[in-house]
Write a protein that holds these residues in place. Structure first.
Motif, mmCIF file in Angstrom:
data_model
loop_
_atom_site.group_PDB
_atom_site.id
_atom_site.type_symbol
_atom_site.label_atom_id
_atom_site.label_comp_id
_atom_site.label_asym_id
_atom_site.label_seq_id
_atom_site.Cartn_x
_atom_site.Cartn_y
_atom_site.Cartn_z
ATOM 1 N N PRO A 60 -5.636 6.190 -2.274
ATOM 2 C CA PRO A 60 -6.221 5.309 -3.285
ATOM 3 C C PRO A 60 -7.661 5.650 -3.617
ATOM 4 C CG PRO A 60 -5.993 4.147 -1.201
ATOM 5 C CD PRO A 60 -5.246 5.436 -1.063
ATOM 6 N N VAL A 73 -7.549 8.350 -6.200
ATOM 7 C CA VAL A 73 -7.179 7.773 -7.497
ATOM 8 C C VAL A 73 -8.390 7.095 -8.133
ATOM 9 C CG1 VAL A 73 -5.738 6.062 -8.661
ATOM 10 C CG2 VAL A 73 -4.751 7.508 -6.873
ATOM 11 N N ALA A 116 -8.609 -2.686 -9.235
ATOM 12 C CA ALA A 116 -8.055 -1.640 -8.371
ATOM 13 C C ALA A 116 -8.995 -1.363 -7.205
ATOM 14 C CB ALA A 116 -7.809 -0.367 -9.175
ATOM 15 N N PHE A 158 0.804 -1.215 0.000
ATOM 16 C CA PHE A 158 0.000 0.000 0.000
ATOM 17 C C PHE A 158 0.838 1.267 0.000
ATOM 18 C CE2 PHE A 158 -2.600 -3.172 2.539
ATOM 19 C CZ PHE A 158 -3.283 -3.628 1.413
ATOM 20 N N TRP A 183 0.048 10.966 -1.061
ATOM 21 C CA TRP A 183 0.812 9.712 -0.945
ATOM 22 C C TRP A 183 1.966 9.891 0.046
ATOM 23 C CZ3 TRP A 183 5.909 8.344 -2.012
ATOM 24 C CH2 TRP A 183 6.188 6.976 -1.979
ATOM 25 N N GLN A 228 -7.197 -3.243 1.260
ATOM 26 C CA GLN A 228 -6.505 -2.308 2.154
ATOM 27 C C GLN A 228 -7.417 -1.898 3.310
ATOM 28 O OE1 GLN A 228 -4.826 1.090 0.157
ATOM 29 N NE2 GLN A 228 -3.998 1.985 2.021
ATOM 30 N N ALA A 266 -0.833 3.739 -9.147
ATOM 31 C CA ALA A 266 -1.423 5.051 -9.433
ATOM 32 C C ALA A 266 -0.771 5.677 -10.664
ATOM 33 C CB ALA A 266 -1.267 5.969 -8.225
ATOM 34 N N THR A 277 1.269 0.760 -4.490
ATOM 35 C CA THR A 277 0.165 1.680 -4.765
ATOM 36 C C THR A 277 0.636 2.902 -5.536
ATOM 37 O OG1 THR A 277 -1.092 0.952 -2.830
ATOM 38 C CG2 THR A 277 -1.619 3.109 -3.707
ATOM 39 N N VAL A 289 -8.248 -1.803 -3.115
ATOM 40 C CA VAL A 289 -8.505 -0.816 -2.064
ATOM 41 C C VAL A 289 -9.380 -1.425 -0.968
ATOM 42 C CG1 VAL A 289 -9.488 1.457 -1.557
ATOM 43 C CG2 VAL A 289 -8.212 1.102 -3.669
#
Length: 403
Positions: free
Chosen positions: A126, A129, A152, A64, A100, A159, A72, A68, A156
């Motif tokens: 995220p 994004v 994607a 992450f 980020w 996560q 991205a 990530t 997330v």
């Protein structure tokens, strides 16, 4: 165009002219830094405040943090091309980069901050994004690439599941480590899906420039089988990791990847480094799945056998390949990689072999051969990329086009 000329013309700084520029550079720089607490802890040289176990901290920052950023950069660069929408540039891109960086800062300080703040800052990136990517992929032009957006989104959700389990809010038996495995396995599906889009293009270039006479043929059914078996593996590994059924599914997925590889342009064209990089990542994917399957069906291998092949080899190898291929194509340069990338690929290959083989075959050398040496290989691989591509990412395209 120079940086000063770009500013006078009202254009963003080159580093903020497209999302791959800051995120590829930051991900490559951060990849070794994110390993320092884990490696330092094993070597009794470094430790972080104990709000979270070193293993979970390590897994979080690899997936992450490092991945990530790479994801991205890829999505925010590819989606504008696929969906024919304006890219995210300038101040808005700078804000996303700052988000980020804030996520990395709070996770390094995880022992000193309220958990809700750590979670909120790390989920914000995220989600932002996704908020930009999904509307573009739902449009008429981007819909055929929607599968990557869905993956994607699931990444997330994994996560989010990690944080819920960490905070003791996850219902059921699944824990934070299960969510890390889920996120890593979803990346394998992303590799397979993305390969369908990239391999066709770079294979044609490799065959043409190498003078190979082998005809190119990519069978959609084989590609679909490779992706479908990987999806089944993700589900089986989540619900019954280590069970014989999940082992058989892992072996079936490995066989499907091998079948798909048989159509790639082996021979003279494989001497092109950009194709070799992606192919090697896919080979690690196939071998890692095979070892995971054998470990679930036999007591001759430990449960973790194959996992480092999947992340150190397949995921990191695919990330490096995309960094190089997109880094050239989107900065307006021919598909000719700097020679130093051969050394980067060798380092990543050696690190993968050491990280996977030493704990199994020579456990007495685990710290030096299975931890420290792979870390140094990992560091060299990504920092060699920074050395060779850093200037390309920091200056404007030589052809004067935007991007």
């Amino acid at each position: 165009m120079s940086t000063s000329a770009a500013l006078r013309a009202g254009q963003p700084w080159p580093i903020l002219a497209y999302a791959f520029r800051p995120f590829f550079l930051l991900a490559a720089l951060y990849a070794p830094l994110a390993l320092l607490p884990w490696v330092g802890g094993l070597l009794h040289q470094l430790s972080l405040p104990a709000a979270i176990s070193p293993l979970l901290w390590h897994g979080h920052e690899m997936l992450f943090g490092f991945v990530t950023a790479a994801l991205a950069g890829f999505l925010l660069t590819a989606v504008p091309s696929w969906a024919r929408v304006e890219p995210l540039v300038g101040a808005r891109l700078a804000g996303l980069v700052g988000l980020w960086l804030a996520g990395r800062a709070v996770f390094w300080l995880v022992g000193s901050l309220p958990p809700w703040l750590v979670v909120a800052v790390n989920l914000a990136f995220p989600l932002c994004v996704l908020a930009w990517v999904m509307p573009a992929l739902l449009g008429a032009e981007g819909r055929r690439h929607l599968s990557l957006g869905v993956l994607a989104g699931l990444f997330v959700l994994a996560q989010l599941g990690f944080y819920l389990a960490w905070l003791g809010l996850m219902p059921g038996p699944l824990g934070s480590l299960d969510m890390l495995h889920l996120a890593a396995n979803l990346l394998l599906v992303m590799i397979a899906v993305t390969a369908s889009r990239i391999v066709r293009v770079i294979s044609m270039v490799a065959v043409t420039t190498s003078g190979s006479q082998r005809p190119l043929r990519f069978t959609p059914a084989r590609e679909h089988l490779a992706v479908t078996t990987l999806c089944l593996f993700v589900l089986a590994d989540l619900l019954a990791r280590g069970h014989p059924v999940s082992g058989w599914i892992a072996l079936a997925a490995a066989a499907a990847q091998a079948d798909r590889l048989s159509e790639w342009p082996w021979g003279r064209a494989m001497g092109r480094l950009y194709l070799l990089l992606l192919t090697l990542a896919y080979v690690w994917l196939m071998l890692g799945l095979a070892l995971v399957g054998i470990a679930a069906l036999s007591e001759s291998l430990p449960a973790y056998a194959g996992r480092h092949l999947l992340f150190f080899g397949a995921v990191a190898g695919a990330v490096l390949a995309v960094f190089c291929i997109a880094g050239l194509r989107h900065t307006g340069r021919p598909l000719q990689l700097p020679r130093v990338i051969w050394l980067a690929m060798a380092c990543l290959t050696m690190g993968t072999l050491l990280r996977s083989a030493v704990p199994l075959l020579w456990p007495q050398y685990y710290l030096v051969g299975g931890v420290l040496a792979p870390f140094l290989c990992w560091l060299l691989a990504f920092w060699l990329y920074v050395v060779s591509f850093g200037r390309m990412l920091l200056i404007a395209r030589p052809d004067g086009l935007p991007g």
